[in-house]
Scaffold this motif. Structure first.
Motif, PDB file in Angstrom:
ATOM      1  N   SER A 585       0.843  -1.180   0.000  1.00  0.00           N
ATOM      2  CA  SER A 585       0.000   0.000   0.000  1.00  0.00           C
ATOM      3  C   SER A 585       0.883   1.236   0.000  1.00  0.00           C
ATOM      4  O   SER A 585       1.914   1.268   0.656  1.00  0.00           O
ATOM      5  CB  SER A 585      -0.922   0.005   1.211  1.00  0.00           C
ATOM      6  N   GLY A 586       0.458   2.213  -0.746  1.00  0.00           N
ATOM      7  CA  GLY A 586       1.263   3.429  -0.844  1.00  0.00           C
ATOM      8  C   GLY A 586       0.553   4.471  -1.670  1.00  0.00           C
ATOM      9  O   GLY A 586      -0.616   4.313  -2.038  1.00  0.00           O
ATOM     10  N   ASN A 587       1.254   5.552  -1.947  1.00  0.00           N
ATOM     11  CA  ASN A 587       0.671   6.607  -2.765  1.00  0.00           C
ATOM     12  C   ASN A 587       1.572   6.854  -3.978  1.00  0.00           C
ATOM     13  O   ASN A 587       2.409   6.006  -4.326  1.00  0.00           O
ATOM     14  CB  ASN A 587       0.469   7.887  -1.938  1.00  0.00           C
ATOM     15  N   ILE A 588       1.461   8.016  -4.572  1.00  0.00           N
ATOM     16  CA  ILE A 588       2.226   8.293  -5.781  1.00  0.00           C
ATOM     17  C   ILE A 588       3.735   8.303  -5.549  1.00  0.00           C
ATOM     18  O   ILE A 588       4.506   8.103  -6.476  1.00  0.00           O
ATOM     19  CB  ILE A 588       1.808   9.647  -6.393  1.00  0.00           C
ATOM     20  N   ALA A 589       4.156   8.504  -4.308  1.00  0.00           N
ATOM     21  CA  ALA A 589       5.594   8.578  -4.040  1.00  0.00           C
ATOM     22  C   ALA A 589       6.295   7.290  -4.446  1.00  0.00           C
ATOM     23  O   ALA A 589       7.471   7.308  -4.811  1.00  0.00           O
ATOM     24  CB  ALA A 589       5.830   8.870  -2.559  1.00  0.00           C
ATOM     25  N   ARG A 590       5.584   6.170  -4.390  1.00  0.00           N
ATOM     26  CA  ARG A 590       6.217   4.888  -4.713  1.00  0.00           C
ATOM     27  C   ARG A 590       6.608   4.805  -6.183  1.00  0.00           C
ATOM     28  O   ARG A 590       7.345   3.912  -6.594  1.00  0.00           O
ATOM     29  CB  ARG A 590       5.300   3.719  -4.325  1.00  0.00           C
ATOM     30  N   PHE A 591       6.118   5.735  -6.987  1.00  0.00           N
ATOM     31  CA  PHE A 591       6.460   5.713  -8.411  1.00  0.00           C
ATOM     32  C   PHE A 591       7.602   6.657  -8.762  1.00  0.00           C
ATOM     33  O   PHE A 591       8.034   6.722  -9.895  1.00  0.00           O
ATOM     34  CB  PHE A 591       5.234   6.063  -9.263  1.00  0.00           C
ATOM     35  N   MET A 592       8.047   7.409  -7.796  1.00  0.00           N
ATOM     36  CA  MET A 592       9.133   8.342  -8.091  1.00  0.00           C
ATOM     37  C   MET A 592      10.439   7.583  -8.271  1.00  0.00           C
ATOM     38  O   MET A 592      10.850   6.825  -7.394  1.00  0.00           O
ATOM     39  CB  MET A 592       9.270   9.380  -6.974  1.00  0.00           C
ATOM     40  N   ASN A 593      11.092   7.806  -9.389  1.00  0.00           N
ATOM     41  CA  ASN A 593      12.342   7.110  -9.669  1.00  0.00           C
ATOM     42  C   ASN A 593      13.538   7.827  -9.064  1.00  0.00           C
ATOM     43  O   ASN A 593      13.450   8.980  -8.661  1.00  0.00           O
ATOM     44  CB  ASN A 593      12.528   6.984 -11.186  1.00  0.00           C
ATOM     45  N   HIS A 594      14.650   7.096  -9.066  1.00  0.00           N
ATOM     46  CA  HIS A 594      15.891   7.659  -8.543  1.00  0.00           C
ATOM     47  C   HIS A 594      16.583   8.519  -9.597  1.00  0.00           C
ATOM     48  O   HIS A 594      16.529   8.236 -10.792  1.00  0.00           O
ATOM     49  CB  HIS A 594      16.852   6.543  -8.132  1.00  0.00           C
ATOM     50  N   SER A 595      17.241   9.586  -9.164  1.00  0.00           N
ATOM     51  CA  SER A 595      18.170  10.292 -10.035  1.00  0.00           C
ATOM     52  C   SER A 595      19.341  10.771  -9.202  1.00  0.00           C
ATOM     53  O   SER A 595      19.186  11.097  -8.021  1.00  0.00           O
ATOM     54  CB  SER A 595      17.494  11.492 -10.706  1.00  0.00           C
ATOM     55  N   CYS A 596      20.504  10.810  -9.826  1.00  0.00           N
ATOM     56  CA  CYS A 596      21.686  11.330  -9.128  1.00  0.00           C
ATOM     57  C   CYS A 596      21.691  12.864  -9.160  1.00  0.00           C
ATOM     58  O   CYS A 596      22.474  13.494  -8.459  1.00  0.00           O
ATOM     59  CB  CYS A 596      22.960  10.768  -9.744  1.00  0.00           C
ATOM     60  N   SER A 597      20.874  13.460 -10.025  1.00  0.00           N
ATOM     61  CA  SER A 597      20.668  14.918 -10.011  1.00  0.00           C
ATOM     62  C   SER A 597      19.170  15.180  -9.921  1.00  0.00           C
ATOM     63  O   SER A 597      18.539  15.563 -10.896  1.00  0.00           O
ATOM     64  CB  SER A 597      21.220  15.569 -11.279  1.00  0.00           C
ATOM     65  N   PRO A 598      18.602  14.931  -8.771  1.00  0.00           N
ATOM     66  CA  PRO A 598      17.148  14.932  -8.634  1.00  0.00           C
ATOM     67  C   PRO A 598      16.552  16.331  -8.614  1.00  0.00           C
ATOM     68  O   PRO A 598      17.262  17.310  -8.368  1.00  0.00           O
ATOM     69  CB  PRO A 598      16.936  14.258  -7.285  1.00  0.00           C
ATOM     70  N   ASN A 599      15.253  16.416  -8.862  1.00  0.00           N
ATOM     71  CA  ASN A 599      14.563  17.697  -8.745  1.00  0.00           C
ATOM     72  C   ASN A 599      13.639  17.738  -7.532  1.00  0.00           C
ATOM     73  O   ASN A 599      12.915  18.704  -7.340  1.00  0.00           O
ATOM     74  CB  ASN A 599      13.793  18.035 -10.034  1.00  0.00           C
ATOM     75  N   VAL A 600      13.701  16.691  -6.718  1.00  0.00           N
ATOM     76  CA  VAL A 600      12.864  16.594  -5.526  1.00  0.00           C
ATOM     77  C   VAL A 600      13.736  16.099  -4.373  1.00  0.00           C
ATOM     78  O   VAL A 600      14.672  15.329  -4.594  1.00  0.00           O
ATOM     79  CB  VAL A 600      11.698  15.604  -5.772  1.00  0.00           C
TER      80      VAL A 600
END
Length: 667
Positions: A585-600
């Motif tokens: 169970s989760g929300n939209i955060a579980r779909f956020m991918n990793h980046s080494c130069s993130p915007n979040v």
DNA sequence: GTGAAATCAAATCG
DNA sequence: CCGATTTGATTTCA
């Protein structure tokens, strides 16, 4: 679709030059240069292997001074047409630090009106403001003239940090002290006097480090990064030979509704010349062929590229505007017509050069999707939250036939098992209907170190070791400004199938830096399960773990004194490690991918509910994020002494973030 | 060099 | 919440 053609440039000869009358072709029309996102893949391992415990020594804002931060990105390619502007703005001499404060104050007090006003002002405010100017610019003379992506982002981030800090101080001052008013202008002024800016020399065509689609919230930002150096005027220009008015060409324009432009077509803009407006003491009049108007006329004949910035009312902040860099255009024709006032207005038809990625066109599409969600190509579900959030989240796949991510239950917040109640009961504040910044009696503000954590519009002011929101025992209303995470996100998101990274998250709305994105929802767990044989590291998916090592970065405005204790200034202070699983169970955060130069980035937030305080993980925008840009954060690296990493190689995945700083892998 | 005019802002007020 | 008004900073130009 757009592959192959560098985004910010235009192939030579792609435009009808028959209209060029009297000049040799400008050299600025020619170069086609490699652009960062499409450039060669940079893959690099961190210098010292996996990070040791604690934060890695990575300080983008205080790196080696004077050296170009990213060599080779677009620099020098525009020197041929760029020319120094004698006194675009006077910089202070490179005086020793600490004296700049005085000199900038002195400079200001020369002004006619500011002297008498300032006399009465309390010294606290003066001192507070002076403290904010006490930082190292960290930008070389060459970098002030010519920028690159990293510099542009650095300048914008520092401007925003300073603006937010000033805004926070302004909110807290109930007095009429005008010293903190107009935070954006003040922040811009400080940036200029300290020399924190880039692309300061005017140029025709693309600006190194500024990408089509980039968004801005203040005209000041456009000046700081060299996209458009007029603070109010809509037409920026540059002398070609000697500075003769008739020899100037237009280099950029801002269309934001101040005149009767025709700006509906994403490829054509009919722009109105400047002047002729009625004002308090003046009737409307015919426009004259001077200033910007004559420059645009000249650009029609010379056929030089003109940058176009389109401004709109920001849907989420009705009072402010969003500016979108829409790329390069050329003036195709000009004429004069009567405007609504009955006076003559110059009109300039600008046509977008082909081969550039869409920017304004994306905004137009989104506008259509909002009116009719079913017009979104590849739409699978109009709202994957089934109404659990106040704003729907679209589920979209434009890539293949997959009908959605694996099954999970949508929950909008984090769930603690009974055994995980974190801290003792805490007591709320006594504020009536809403907590007011600057109210030193509010215990919730006291818990936050005396500062209101959000600025008026619900934007995070600073990263903090911990943020305390008002809870259920606070008598203040739900619309109290100190309740951001708990009232849910306000942005229209889309969960979409990426080309090569599974499902991802992006937004239909523009997101300004500091905006609350969402929290990490799911179930708090005690331990990450031991890996079973045959399991390909799946256990690590859909987990958020505060105990990983996260690369440090500076987001807050840093003054000299803070720099000395920079090791702790943006470090989190969490009572005990928190692991959240969003697998079931989760929300939209579980779909956020990793980046080494993130915007979040993430930020711990605590508030009380049923007399017990709970820790939440909140995500905020690191910088302004244009619509339809994938949202990413840094997943961090498991500590070597953790169960999670017993089998480090097992959970290791190849990173596809494409950033020049990519570590090459993630977990 | 100075000061005023012009400017597709931004914040505030009603 | 909107339009009108005020406040205001920067550049350009006389």
């Amino acid at each position: 679709m757009e592959g192959g053609v560098a985004r910010n440039s235009v192939p030579p000869n792609s435009f009808d030059k028959s209209k060029v009358l009297d000049v040799k072709p400008l050299r600025s029309l020619l170069p086609v240069f490699p652009e960062a996102p499409n450039g060669p893949p940079f893959v690099c391992a961190p210098p010292n292997g996996p990070f040791p415990t604690g934060f890695s020594p990575f300080f983008p804002f205080s790196g080696p001074q004077g050296s170009p931060l990213t060599p080779g990105l677009n620099q020098n390619l525009f020197n041929s047409t760029a020319m120094p502007i004698r006194s675009f703005r006077a910089e202070p001499p490179p005086a020793s630090n600490g004296e700049n404060v005085q000199s900038s104050n002195k400079r200001k007090s020369v002004g006619p009106s500011s002297v008498k006003k300032k006399v009465k002002r309390s010294n606290d405010s003066e001192l507070a403001l002076a403290a904010l100017t006490n930082f190292k610019p960290g930008i070389s003379a060459a970098e002030k003239d010519d920028g690159n992506r990293e510099l542009v982002e650095n300048v914008l981030m520092r401007f925003e940090a300073l603006r937010r800090k000033l805004s926070q101080m302004e909110d807290a001052k109930e007095s009429h002290s005008d010293i903190f008013k107009r935070a954006n202008l003040k922040a811009g002024n400080i940036m200029f006097t300290k020399g924190v800016r880039t692309n300061g020399k005017k140029r025709i065509g693309a600006v190194p480090g500024v990408e089509i689609g980039d968004i801005f919230l203040f005209r000041m930002e456009l000046i700081l990064i060299g996209l458009h150096s007029q603070s109010m005027a809509g037409i920026d220009f540059m002398p070609m030979k000697a500075d003769i008015e008739g020899e100037r060409v237009a280099i950029s324009i801002v269309s934001s509704g101040g005149y009767e432009d025709n700006a509906e077509d994403p490829d054509v803009l009919v722009y109105t010349g400047q002047g002729g407006n009625a004002s308090a003491d003046k009737e409307a009049s015919d426009q004259k062929l001077v200033r910007g108007n004559i420059a645009l006329e000249r650009s029609l004949h010379r056929a030089n590229e003109v940058r176009v910035i389109r401004g709109f009312k920001d849907a989420t902040h009705q009072t402010s505007k969003v500016y979108v860099y829409d790329g390069l255009y050329k003036v195709q024709e000009s004429w004069m017509e009567k405007g609504k006032t009955g006076c003559n207005m110059f009109k300039y038809k600008l046509v977008r050069l082909p081969g550039q990625t869409g920017a304004f066109s994306t905004w137009k599409s989104i506008r259509k999707w909002k009116e009719d969600p079913s017009s979104r190509d590849g739409l699978i579900l109009p709202d994957l939250t089934s109404g659990a959030e106040s704003i729907p989240v679209s589920l979209v796949n434009e890539v293949n036939d997959e009908k959605g991510p694996a099954y999970f239950t949508y929950v909008s917040t984090v769930k603690y098992p009974k055994s995980f109640k974190l801290v003792q009961p805490s007591y709320g504040c006594n504020c009536r209907d809403a907590c007011q910044a600057g109210n030193s009696n509010c215990s919730c503000i006291q818990k936050n170190g005396g500062d209101f954590p959000y600025i008026t519009t619900g934007i995070l002011a600073c990263r903090m070791p911990m943020i305390f929101e008002c809870g259920s025992s606070c008598p203040c209303f739900r619309n109290c400004k100190n309740r951001v995470l708990q009232t849910g996100f306000k942005v229209h998101f889309e969960v979409f199938k990426t080309r090569d990274k599974g499902w991802g998250l992006r937004s239909w709305d523009p997101i300004r830096a500091g905006t609350f994105i969402c929290e990490y929802a799911g179930e708090v767990i005690e331990k990450i399960k031991e890996k079973a044989d045959g399991d390909d590291g799946e256990n690590n998916d859909y987990v958020f773990n505060t105990n990983r090592v996260y690369e440090s970065f500076k987001w807050n405005h840093e003054t000299e004194s803070a720099e000395e204790r920079s090791d702790t200034s943006e470090k989190f202070d969490i009572p005990s490690p928190l692991i959240i699983s969003s697998k079931n169970s989760g929300n939209i955060a579980r779909f956020m991918n990793h980046s080494c130069s993130p915007n979040v980035f993430w930020q711990p937030i605590m508030y009380e509910h049923n007399n017990e305080a709970f820790l939440h993980i909140a995500f905020f925008a690191k910088k302004h994020i244009p619509p339809m840009t994938e949202l990413t954060y840094d997943y961090g690296i498991p500590r070597s002494d953790e169960t999670e990493s017993n089998n480090m190689e097992h959970g290791k995945k190849k990173c596809l973030c494409g950033s020049p700083k990519c570590r090459g892998y993630f977990y």
